[in-house]
Design a protein around this motif. Structure first.
Motif, PDB file in Angstrom:
ATOM      1  N   ARG A 142      50.576  62.889 -18.295  1.00 52.84           N
ATOM      2  CA  ARG A 142      51.560  61.808 -18.461  1.00 52.84           C
ATOM      3  C   ARG A 142      52.583  62.166 -19.530  1.00 52.84           C
ATOM      4  O   ARG A 142      53.776  61.945 -19.363  1.00 52.84           O
ATOM      5  CB  ARG A 142      50.837  60.499 -18.822  1.00 52.84           C
ATOM      6  CG  ARG A 142      50.064  59.873 -17.665  1.00 52.84           C
ATOM      7  CD  ARG A 142      49.723  58.430 -17.964  1.00 52.84           C
ATOM      8  NE  ARG A 142      48.895  58.311 -19.150  1.00 52.84           N
ATOM      9  CZ  ARG A 142      47.557  58.350 -19.151  1.00 52.84           C
ATOM     10  NH1 ARG A 142      46.912  58.543 -17.995  1.00 52.84           N
ATOM     11  NH2 ARG A 142      46.872  58.225 -20.256  1.00 52.84           N
ATOM     12  N   ARG A 143      52.054  62.767 -20.646  1.00 48.92           N
ATOM     13  CA  ARG A 143      52.984  63.159 -21.705  1.00 48.92           C
ATOM     14  C   ARG A 143      53.936  64.235 -21.216  1.00 48.92           C
ATOM     15  O   ARG A 143      55.120  64.221 -21.545  1.00 48.92           O
ATOM     16  CB  ARG A 143      52.197  63.651 -22.924  1.00 48.92           C
ATOM     17  CG  ARG A 143      51.512  62.559 -23.702  1.00 48.92           C
ATOM     18  CD  ARG A 143      51.059  63.045 -25.062  1.00 48.92           C
ATOM     19  NE  ARG A 143      50.091  64.132 -24.949  1.00 48.92           N
ATOM     20  CZ  ARG A 143      48.773  63.956 -24.874  1.00 48.92           C
ATOM     21  NH1 ARG A 143      48.264  62.715 -24.903  1.00 48.92           N
ATOM     22  NH2 ARG A 143      47.962  64.984 -24.792  1.00 48.92           N
ATOM     23  N   GLN A 144      53.388  65.179 -20.434  1.00 49.38           N
ATOM     24  CA  GLN A 144      54.255  66.242 -19.920  1.00 49.38           C
ATOM     25  C   GLN A 144      55.325  65.687 -18.989  1.00 49.38           C
ATOM     26  O   GLN A 144      56.479  66.112 -19.022  1.00 49.38           O
ATOM     27  CB  GLN A 144      53.411  67.293 -19.206  1.00 49.38           C
ATOM     28  CG  GLN A 144      52.552  68.143 -20.132  1.00 49.38           C
ATOM     29  CD  GLN A 144      51.706  69.143 -19.381  1.00 49.38           C
ATOM     30  OE1 GLN A 144      51.650  69.111 -18.151  1.00 49.38           O
ATOM     31  NE2 GLN A 144      51.029  70.028 -20.107  1.00 49.38           N
ATOM     32  N   VAL A 145      54.907  64.731 -18.114  1.00 52.71           N
ATOM     33  CA  VAL A 145      55.885  64.124 -17.203  1.00 52.71           C
ATOM     34  C   VAL A 145      56.960  63.405 -18.011  1.00 52.71           C
ATOM     35  O   VAL A 145      58.164  63.535 -17.746  1.00 52.71           O
ATOM     36  CB  VAL A 145      55.174  63.173 -16.220  1.00 52.71           C
ATOM     37  CG1 VAL A 145      56.193  62.357 -15.430  1.00 52.71           C
ATOM     38  CG2 VAL A 145      54.286  63.965 -15.268  1.00 52.71           C
ATOM     39  N   GLU A 146      56.499  62.657 -19.021  1.00 49.60           N
ATOM     40  CA  GLU A 146      57.453  61.928 -19.855  1.00 49.60           C
ATOM     41  C   GLU A 146      58.350  62.905 -20.627  1.00 49.60           C
ATOM     42  O   GLU A 146      59.563  62.698 -20.738  1.00 49.60           O
ATOM     43  CB  GLU A 146      56.694  61.022 -20.831  1.00 49.60           C
ATOM     44  CG  GLU A 146      57.594  60.151 -21.706  1.00 49.60           C
ATOM     45  CD  GLU A 146      58.399  59.155 -20.886  1.00 49.60           C
ATOM     46  OE1 GLU A 146      59.466  58.730 -21.367  1.00 49.60           O
ATOM     47  OE2 GLU A 146      57.958  58.794 -19.766  1.00 49.60           O
ATOM     48  N   GLU A 147      57.709  63.977 -21.154  1.00 57.47           N
ATOM     49  CA  GLU A 147      58.476  64.961 -21.889  1.00 57.47           C
ATOM     50  C   GLU A 147      59.483  65.666 -20.982  1.00 57.47           C
ATOM     51  O   GLU A 147      60.623  65.924 -21.381  1.00 57.47           O
ATOM     52  CB  GLU A 147      57.524  65.983 -22.521  1.00 57.47           C
ATOM     53  CG  GLU A 147      58.195  67.055 -23.351  1.00 57.47           C
ATOM     54  CD  GLU A 147      58.836  66.500 -24.605  1.00 57.47           C
ATOM     55  OE1 GLU A 147      59.714  67.193 -25.167  1.00 57.47           O
ATOM     56  OE2 GLU A 147      58.465  65.383 -25.025  1.00 57.47           O
ATOM     57  N   GLU A 148      59.050  65.985 -19.754  1.00 60.09           N
ATOM     58  CA  GLU A 148      59.955  66.640 -18.815  1.00 60.09           C
ATOM     59  C   GLU A 148      61.126  65.728 -18.471  1.00 60.09           C
ATOM     60  O   GLU A 148      62.277  66.181 -18.398  1.00 60.09           O
ATOM     61  CB  GLU A 148      59.178  67.017 -17.550  1.00 60.09           C
ATOM     62  CG  GLU A 148      59.991  67.753 -16.520  1.00 60.09           C
ATOM     63  CD  GLU A 148      60.503  69.087 -17.007  1.00 60.09           C
ATOM     64  OE1 GLU A 148      61.517  69.569 -16.463  1.00 60.09           O
ATOM     65  OE2 GLU A 148      59.885  69.653 -17.927  1.00 60.09           O
ATOM     66  N   ARG A 149      60.838  64.434 -18.258  1.00 64.24           N
ATOM     67  CA  ARG A 149      61.917  63.505 -17.959  1.00 64.24           C
ATOM     68  C   ARG A 149      62.880  63.404 -19.152  1.00 64.24           C
ATOM     69  O   ARG A 149      64.096  63.399 -18.970  1.00 64.24           O
ATOM     70  CB  ARG A 149      61.334  62.139 -17.613  1.00 64.24           C
ATOM     71  CG  ARG A 149      62.385  61.127 -17.180  1.00 64.24           C
ATOM     72  CD  ARG A 149      61.767  59.895 -16.535  1.00 64.24           C
ATOM     73  NE  ARG A 149      60.803  59.259 -17.403  1.00 64.24           N
ATOM     74  CZ  ARG A 149      59.480  59.281 -17.191  1.00 64.24           C
ATOM     75  NH1 ARG A 149      58.983  59.924 -16.155  1.00 64.24           N
ATOM     76  NH2 ARG A 149      58.653  58.681 -18.023  1.00 64.24           N
ATOM     77  N   ARG A 150      62.265  63.380 -20.364  1.00 60.31           N
ATOM     78  CA  ARG A 150      63.120  63.299 -21.549  1.00 60.31           C
ATOM     79  C   ARG A 150      63.961  64.573 -21.695  1.00 60.31           C
ATOM     80  O   ARG A 150      65.144  64.515 -22.017  1.00 60.31           O
ATOM     81  CB  ARG A 150      62.255  63.103 -22.797  1.00 60.31           C
ATOM     82  CG  ARG A 150      63.046  62.895 -24.083  1.00 60.31           C
ATOM     83  CD  ARG A 150      62.114  62.762 -25.258  1.00 60.31           C
ATOM     84  NE  ARG A 150      61.340  63.973 -25.442  1.00 60.31           N
ATOM     85  CZ  ARG A 150      61.799  65.073 -26.021  1.00 60.31           C
ATOM     86  NH1 ARG A 150      63.056  65.115 -26.451  1.00 60.31           N
ATOM     87  NH2 ARG A 150      61.033  66.126 -26.149  1.00 60.31           N
ATOM     88  N   ARG A 151      63.319  65.748 -21.451  1.00 57.16           N
ATOM     89  CA  ARG A 151      64.073  67.007 -21.546  1.00 57.16           C
ATOM     90  C   ARG A 151      65.199  67.061 -20.522  1.00 57.16           C
ATOM     91  O   ARG A 151      66.296  67.536 -20.811  1.00 57.16           O
ATOM     92  CB  ARG A 151      63.126  68.195 -21.344  1.00 57.16           C
ATOM     93  CG  ARG A 151      62.275  68.528 -22.547  1.00 57.16           C
ATOM     94  CD  ARG A 151      61.745  69.956 -22.432  1.00 57.16           C
ATOM     95  NE  ARG A 151      60.906  70.104 -21.247  1.00 57.16           N
ATOM     96  CZ  ARG A 151      59.598  69.921 -21.218  1.00 57.16           C
ATOM     97  NH1 ARG A 151      58.961  69.556 -22.333  1.00 57.16           N
ATOM     98  NH2 ARG A 151      58.896  70.093 -20.116  1.00 57.16           N
ATOM     99  N   GLN A 152      64.918  66.575 -19.306  1.00 63.08           N
ATOM    100  CA  GLN A 152      65.953  66.571 -18.284  1.00 63.08           C
ATOM    101  C   GLN A 152      67.120  65.683 -18.691  1.00 63.08           C
ATOM    102  O   GLN A 152      68.295  66.044 -18.516  1.00 63.08           O
ATOM    103  CB  GLN A 152      65.370  66.115 -16.945  1.00 63.08           C
ATOM    104  CG  GLN A 152      64.398  67.113 -16.316  1.00 63.08           C
ATOM    105  CD  GLN A 152      63.785  66.609 -15.044  1.00 63.08           C
ATOM    106  OE1 GLN A 152      64.034  65.458 -14.635  1.00 63.08           O
ATOM    107  NE2 GLN A 152      62.978  67.440 -14.398  1.00 63.08           N
ATOM    108  N   GLN A 153      66.788  64.507 -19.254  1.00 63.31           N
ATOM    109  CA  GLN A 153      67.854  63.619 -19.710  1.00 63.31           C
ATOM    110  C   GLN A 153      68.659  64.269 -20.836  1.00 63.31           C
ATOM    111  O   GLN A 153      69.893  64.223 -20.837  1.00 63.31           O
ATOM    112  CB  GLN A 153      67.252  62.292 -20.168  1.00 63.31           C
ATOM    113  CG  GLN A 153      66.631  61.475 -19.041  1.00 63.31           C
ATOM    114  CD  GLN A 153      65.936  60.230 -19.551  1.00 63.31           C
ATOM    115  OE1 GLN A 153      65.838  60.015 -20.774  1.00 63.31           O
ATOM    116  NE2 GLN A 153      65.462  59.393 -18.630  1.00 63.31           N
TER     117      GLN A 153
END
Length: 328
Positions: A142-153
């Motif tokens: 979940r953290r990775q998904v959230e981190e990936e979404r944040r990195r993409q943004q």
């Protein structure tokens, strides 16, 4: 056990054939032999056997009296004792073996129980670890998904900001390039004009320098000629002075004859002092040669011109010839 009675397990044999009965009989016989001093040899007269009375306690609480028995054979008694000892040792060994096996069985059971307990604890710990790992993996995912979404943004924002900065930078560079080209054109025009002015000035300067050089060359040539003339004049004048001084200092030996020539090389210091004199050609007459050398050495200071160039060229080192008539 009640009072002095003990319980025995029945073996199916008559009471008088039991090991206890034999033991009682054996001890009674030994006591009897000790009291009467009985010998094992066969007596000449028959002696009436003595009876021995013993009490055997069996499983039932009752006391049995043993009837008188015949006198026991010592060898039989020994064999009986040996068999009893062997049976007792065998029973003790069997009992020890049973105890050892029982101890080993209990230890194995304890080890198996401990191993089973450890296995259950390990299985429970592994299950708990797996559950914890699964939970951590899920949380990490979940953290990775959230981190990936944040990195993409953030990447999208950074790309947009980069495009904006690049556009601004291109605009600044284009403006700077136009300004640079204009400045370069102005600079080149200024440099062209300046070069033309410099070329004109250089041409004028070159003309002046050539004229000045020609003038200096002419002056230098004139000065050199004048100096050379002065040096020649000084050379002749001071050579003449030196010859006069040497003529005054030279004493011609009586042995001097026509045709004798002694050539000497004289080296002077700038102060006019003699540095060295060398006979480079002998006259063939030692007295004549020595008189010439003595004349050169007798002058403490030679007359020299003040001009350094004249001294270095003509008077630093020179040759002179002594003849009976004159110095050359």
């Amino acid at each position: 056990m009640k009072g002095h009675e003990r319980d025995f397990t029945s073996t199916g044999q008559p009471p008088w054939k039991s090991p206890l009965a034999f033991s009682v009989l054996l001890h009674g016989a030994l006591i009897l032999v000790a009291l009467v001093g009985w010998h094992w040899s066969t007596p000449t007269d028959d002696i009436a056997p003595r009876s021995i009375t013993a009490t055997l306690v069996v499983q039932q609480p009752q006391v049995a009296k043993l009837q008188a028995q015949p006198r026991p054979d010592p060898e039989e008694i020994r064999r009986l004792q040996e068999r009893q000892r062997q049976e007792a040792a065998q029973r003790a060994a069997e009992q020890a073996e049973r105890q050892r096996q029982e101890q080993q069985r209990r230890e194995r059971e304890q080890q198996q129980a401990a191993a089973e307990q450890e296995r259950r604890q390990r299985a429970e710990a592994e299950a708990a670890a797996r559950r914890k790992a699964a939970a951590e993996a899920e949380a990490q995912a979940r953290r990775q998904v959230e981190e990936e979404r944040r990195r993409q943004q953030e990447a999208a924002r950074a790309a947009e900001e980069r495009r904006r900065r690049e556009a601004e930078e291109r605009a600044r560079q284009e403006q700077a390039e136009r300004e640079r080209q204009e400045a370069e054109a102005r600079r080149q025009e200024q440099e062209r004009r300046l070069r033309e002015q410099q070329l004109e000035a250089l041409a004028e300067q070159a003309d002046r320098e050539r004229a000045e050089a020609r003038q200096r060359q002419a002056e230098a040539a004139a000065a050199a000629r004048a100096h050379e003339q002065q040096m020649l004049s000084d050379r002749d004048r001071y050579h003449l002075l030196i010859k006069n001084r040497l003529n005054q200092a030279w004493y011609r030996p009586p042995s001097a004859t026509e045709g004798m020539i002694a050539r000497l090389r004289i080296t002077l210091l700038p102060t006019g002092e003699l540095s060295s004199v060398q006979l480079i050609k002998s006259s063939g007459n030692a007295a004549f040669d020595n008189s010439a050398l003595s004349a050169v050495r007798s002058i403490s200071r030679y007359p020299l011109p003040d001009d350094k160039d004249t001294f270095e060229r003509y008077f630093r080192q020179f040759t002179i010839e002594f003849t009976p008539q004159e110095l050359r």
